[in-house]
Design an enzyme around this catalytic site. Sequence first.
Site, PDB file in Angstrom:
ATOM      1  N   VAL A 130       0.834  -1.210   0.000  1.00  0.00           N
ATOM      2  CA  VAL A 130       0.000   0.000   0.000  1.00  0.00           C
ATOM      3  C   VAL A 130       0.864   1.253   0.000  1.00  0.00           C
ATOM      4  CG1 VAL A 130      -1.793   1.272   1.230  1.00  0.00           C
ATOM      5  CG2 VAL A 130      -1.885  -1.218   1.158  1.00  0.00           C
ATOM      6  N   CYS A 131       1.915   1.248   0.829  1.00  0.00           N
ATOM      7  CA  CYS A 131       2.814   2.406   0.900  1.00  0.00           C
ATOM      8  C   CYS A 131       3.454   2.701  -0.455  1.00  0.00           C
ATOM      9  CB  CYS A 131       3.916   2.157   1.926  1.00  0.00           C
ATOM     10  SG  CYS A 131       3.338   1.924   3.609  1.00  0.00           S
ATOM     11  N   THR A 132       3.820   1.643  -1.166  1.00  0.00           N
ATOM     12  CA  THR A 132       4.461   1.822  -2.468  1.00  0.00           C
ATOM     13  C   THR A 132       3.542   2.578  -3.418  1.00  0.00           C
ATOM     14  OG1 THR A 132       5.734  -0.209  -2.145  1.00  0.00           O
ATOM     15  CG2 THR A 132       5.538   0.600  -4.399  1.00  0.00           C
ATOM     16  N   GLU A 159       1.093   4.606  -2.523  1.00  0.00           N
ATOM     17  CA  GLU A 159       0.843   5.961  -2.014  1.00  0.00           C
ATOM     18  C   GLU A 159       1.993   6.908  -2.333  1.00  0.00           C
ATOM     19  OE1 GLU A 159      -1.994   5.622   1.839  1.00  0.00           O
ATOM     20  OE2 GLU A 159       0.096   5.108   2.163  1.00  0.00           O
ATOM     21  N   LEU A 160       3.231   6.477  -2.064  1.00  0.00           N
ATOM     22  CA  LEU A 160       4.360   7.371  -2.300  1.00  0.00           C
ATOM     23  C   LEU A 160       4.456   7.762  -3.765  1.00  0.00           C
ATOM     24  CD1 LEU A 160       5.192   6.623   0.636  1.00  0.00           C
ATOM     25  CD2 LEU A 160       7.557   6.779  -0.154  1.00  0.00           C
TER      26      LEU A 160
END
Length: 211
Positions: free
Chosen positions: A44-46, A48-49
């Site tokens: 998920v972080c990948t 978002e960034l």
Amino acid sequence: MSLQLGDTAPDFTLDSTAGAVRFHDYAGSHWVVFFSHPKDYTPVCTTELGAFASRKAEFDARNTKLIGLSVDSVADHRGWAKDVADVGGAEINYPLLADPDLEVAKLYGMFHPKADPKVTVRSVFVIDPQKKVRLILTYPPSAGRNVDEVLRVLDSLQLTDGRKLTTPVDWQPGDDVIIAPSVSDEDARKLYPDGWRTLKPYLRFVPAPAA
């Protein structure tokens, strides 16, 4: 106690992908969107960034700086940045802070041990040029954020800042806005000589002012 709306955003210095960052110096006279990520090399972080990076120009146009934080090291951040660029189509173009000791995460209330005792939650802070906290959003580790919503609230805050106005549900730039209840009809007539649209005595709509 966690930060609350209207509090001064605490200053700090941390290492980042852009070198050492002292937060208040970095913010300067800008608005800031400060967001935390649970961990590097997570799906998920990948996404978002990469989304924030690809839309950085939209934040720039709003005099707003981006800055992210995760518990991992700068070396990990830099390695992970390649995956972010591959997935999101844009290089990370804002500092990504390293907070392995959870120093800033705890200072800002980004660490919720009942949710996960090892990593930060997905927090978003919108901070104004006076370093005041104007918005706090907290997501669980499993749910990705909505960049459109961050931009929408930023637009609302900037439009109504210093004006006795508010924005209604699902407001979008260009939509009508609400005259604040603290403004009497008498005072509203001076501010809005062309009148307003009344749904209830306390719910009065006027066209949005020019930004």
